[in-house]
Design an enzyme around this catalytic site. Structure first.
Site, PDB file in Angstrom:
ATOM      1  N   ARG A  83      -1.495 -13.043   3.389  1.00  0.00           N
ATOM      2  CA  ARG A  83      -0.542 -14.129   3.078  1.00  0.00           C
ATOM      3  C   ARG A  83      -0.923 -15.696   3.331  1.00  0.00           C
ATOM      4  O   ARG A  83       0.096 -16.380   3.461  1.00  0.00           O
ATOM      5  CB  ARG A  83       0.984 -13.662   3.370  1.00  0.00           C
ATOM      6  CG  ARG A  83       1.444 -12.585   2.969  1.00  0.00           C
ATOM      7  CD  ARG A  83       2.860 -12.153   3.197  1.00  0.00           C
ATOM      8  NE  ARG A  83       3.390 -10.968   2.884  1.00  0.00           N
ATOM      9  CZ  ARG A  83       4.499 -10.558   2.381  1.00  0.00           C
ATOM     10  NH1 ARG A  83       5.322 -11.419   2.504  1.00  0.00           N
ATOM     11  NH2 ARG A  83       4.774  -9.449   2.016  1.00  0.00           N
ATOM     12  N   ARG A 100      -3.875 -25.009  11.216  1.00  0.00           N
ATOM     13  CA  ARG A 100      -3.936 -25.674  12.820  1.00  0.00           C
ATOM     14  C   ARG A 100      -4.594 -24.499  13.515  1.00  0.00           C
ATOM     15  O   ARG A 100      -5.126 -24.774  14.458  1.00  0.00           O
ATOM     16  CB  ARG A 100      -2.729 -26.050  13.288  1.00  0.00           C
ATOM     17  CG  ARG A 100      -2.804 -26.765  14.582  1.00  0.00           C
ATOM     18  CD  ARG A 100      -1.547 -27.515  14.876  1.00  0.00           C
ATOM     19  NE  ARG A 100      -1.131 -28.538  14.150  1.00  0.00           N
ATOM     20  CZ  ARG A 100       0.191 -28.828  13.528  1.00  0.00           C
ATOM     21  NH1 ARG A 100       1.103 -28.085  14.481  1.00  0.00           N
ATOM     22  NH2 ARG A 100       0.642 -30.120  12.982  1.00  0.00           N
ATOM     23  N   ARG A 105       3.363 -20.830  22.407  1.00  0.00           N
ATOM     24  CA  ARG A 105       3.423 -21.698  21.108  1.00  0.00           C
ATOM     25  C   ARG A 105       2.730 -22.965  21.444  1.00  0.00           C
ATOM     26  O   ARG A 105       3.145 -23.737  22.347  1.00  0.00           O
ATOM     27  CB  ARG A 105       5.065 -21.821  20.859  1.00  0.00           C
ATOM     28  CG  ARG A 105       5.214 -22.951  19.773  1.00  0.00           C
ATOM     29  CD  ARG A 105       6.480 -22.625  19.071  1.00  0.00           C
ATOM     30  NE  ARG A 105       7.085 -23.918  18.514  1.00  0.00           N
ATOM     31  CZ  ARG A 105       6.490 -24.597  17.467  1.00  0.00           C
ATOM     32  NH1 ARG A 105       5.382 -24.478  16.701  1.00  0.00           N
ATOM     33  NH2 ARG A 105       6.966 -25.736  16.840  1.00  0.00           N
ATOM     34  N   GLY A 131       2.558 -23.103  14.399  1.00  0.00           N
ATOM     35  CA  GLY A 131       3.169 -22.635  13.130  1.00  0.00           C
ATOM     36  C   GLY A 131       2.141 -22.704  11.907  1.00  0.00           C
ATOM     37  O   GLY A 131       2.289 -21.799  11.037  1.00  0.00           O
ATOM     38  N   ARG A 184      -2.634 -36.235  13.918  1.00  0.00           N
ATOM     39  CA  ARG A 184      -1.881 -35.234  14.586  1.00  0.00           C
ATOM     40  C   ARG A 184      -3.081 -34.135  15.290  1.00  0.00           C
ATOM     41  O   ARG A 184      -2.653 -33.946  16.374  1.00  0.00           O
ATOM     42  CB  ARG A 184      -1.086 -34.532  13.638  1.00  0.00           C
ATOM     43  CG  ARG A 184      -0.042 -35.378  13.071  1.00  0.00           C
ATOM     44  CD  ARG A 184       1.204 -34.526  12.430  1.00  0.00           C
ATOM     45  NE  ARG A 184       2.417 -35.473  11.875  1.00  0.00           N
ATOM     46  CZ  ARG A 184       3.571 -35.144  11.891  1.00  0.00           C
ATOM     47  NH1 ARG A 184       3.889 -33.687  11.803  1.00  0.00           N
ATOM     48  NH2 ARG A 184       4.420 -35.902  11.499  1.00  0.00           N
ATOM     49  N   ASP A 235       7.121 -37.127  16.020  1.00  0.00           N
ATOM     50  CA  ASP A 235       7.912 -37.915  15.491  1.00  0.00           C
ATOM     51  C   ASP A 235       9.502 -38.003  16.202  1.00  0.00           C
ATOM     52  O   ASP A 235       9.466 -37.407  17.270  1.00  0.00           O
ATOM     53  CB  ASP A 235       8.580 -37.544  14.023  1.00  0.00           C
ATOM     54  CG  ASP A 235       9.451 -36.115  14.202  1.00  0.00           C
ATOM     55  OD1 ASP A 235      10.366 -36.127  14.148  1.00  0.00           O
ATOM     56  OD2 ASP A 235       8.486 -34.951  14.111  1.00  0.00           O
ATOM     57  N   SER A 276       4.451 -28.977  17.124  1.00  0.00           N
ATOM     58  CA  SER A 276       4.934 -30.527  16.896  1.00  0.00           C
ATOM     59  C   SER A 276       6.471 -30.223  17.418  1.00  0.00           C
ATOM     60  O   SER A 276       6.897 -29.365  17.038  1.00  0.00           O
ATOM     61  CB  SER A 276       4.680 -30.966  15.918  1.00  0.00           C
ATOM     62  OG  SER A 276       5.233 -30.288  14.496  1.00  0.00           O
TER      63      SER A 276
END
Length: 234
Positions: free
Chosen positions: A43, A24, A87, A20, A217, A204, A90
């Site tokens: 963008r 990353r 994908r 996402g 992370r 989480d 997290s």
């Protein structure tokens, strides 16, 4: 070029990993790919193409949520010929047996709605992963000494959820974790006869309130990226 992707024809590989967060995507490309080249920054949504063990791979950000992912996946498939889309992201655990840093491989994804709802209309379509990718990802994880959780996840429309009753019902029905993109990815892959999978890292926990510090992370997400790459080219 498309409205949202500035890559030239041939810049995007048939295999695309989809975090996402665009940063990353940059981190994963520079960490795991050989000779990564930035092919998109429209963008601020970064995409890189390089090679992994001689195989061409693109790692491209999707943004947060199903509407954003839908834009990029549609264009990657329709305009750039992507065939395998995985994908890497997290997720929040929804079961006591799922712990921080655990790997979840999404077999199916529950959702209240997706951007494709307008096309599917009254049909309750069941979004599911490509079986060969799923099987390969599980084998890759076990080969690394990990015990991945495999099953149903929840793709939410909102980040700040105020439906504890809904969360409790999903926990009772065995939903492993919550994130915000997988259901639409699986629907688009089915529509365009492509392969798709979500490999997720637990960052989480909805039941305990635990979460990973941001500094931990990236280090924890390395296994997820390598599992996705191994699955794509098994």
């Amino acid at each position: 070029m498309t409205i949202h992707i500035g890559a030239r024809p041939g810049d995007i590989a048939e295999t695309v990993l989809l975090p996402g967060d665009p940063r990353r995507a940059e981190w994963a490309a520079k960490t795991f790919l050989d000779d990564p080249v930035c092919v998109n920054e429209v963008r601020g949504m970064l995409g890189y193409t390089g090679t992994w063990k001689g195989n061409r791979v693109t790692i491209h950000g999707t943004g947060m949520g199903m509407p954003s992912l839908s834009i990029y996946v549609n264009e990657l498939i329709r305009d750039y010929g992507a065939k395998t889309l995985i994908r890497i992201g997290s997720a929040g655990a929804m079961q006591e047996s799922v712990a921080l840093r655990d790997i979840v491989v999404a077999m199916t994804s529950t959702t209240l709605s997706t951007p494709s709802a307008g096309i599917l209309r009254e049909l309750n379509f069941a979004p599911c992963a490509d079986y060969d990718l799923l099987e390969s990802a599980v084998a890759a994880a076990r080969g690394r000494g990990l015990s991945p959780h495999v099953g149903n996840i929840y793709s939410s429309d909102v980040f700040y959820d105020e439906r504890p009753d809904l969360n409790e019902a999903m926990t009772r029905h065995g939903v492993l974790a919550v994130e915000m993109e997988t259901a639409e990815l699986y629907i688009l892959a089915a529509r365009h006869a492509c392969r798709a999978l979500s490999v997720l890292t637990i960052s989480d926990h909805l039941l305990t309130g635990e979460d990973l510090p941001s500094s931990d992370r990236e280090r924890s997400f390395g296994d997820m990226v390598e599992i996705a790459l191994e699955a794509a080219f098994a």
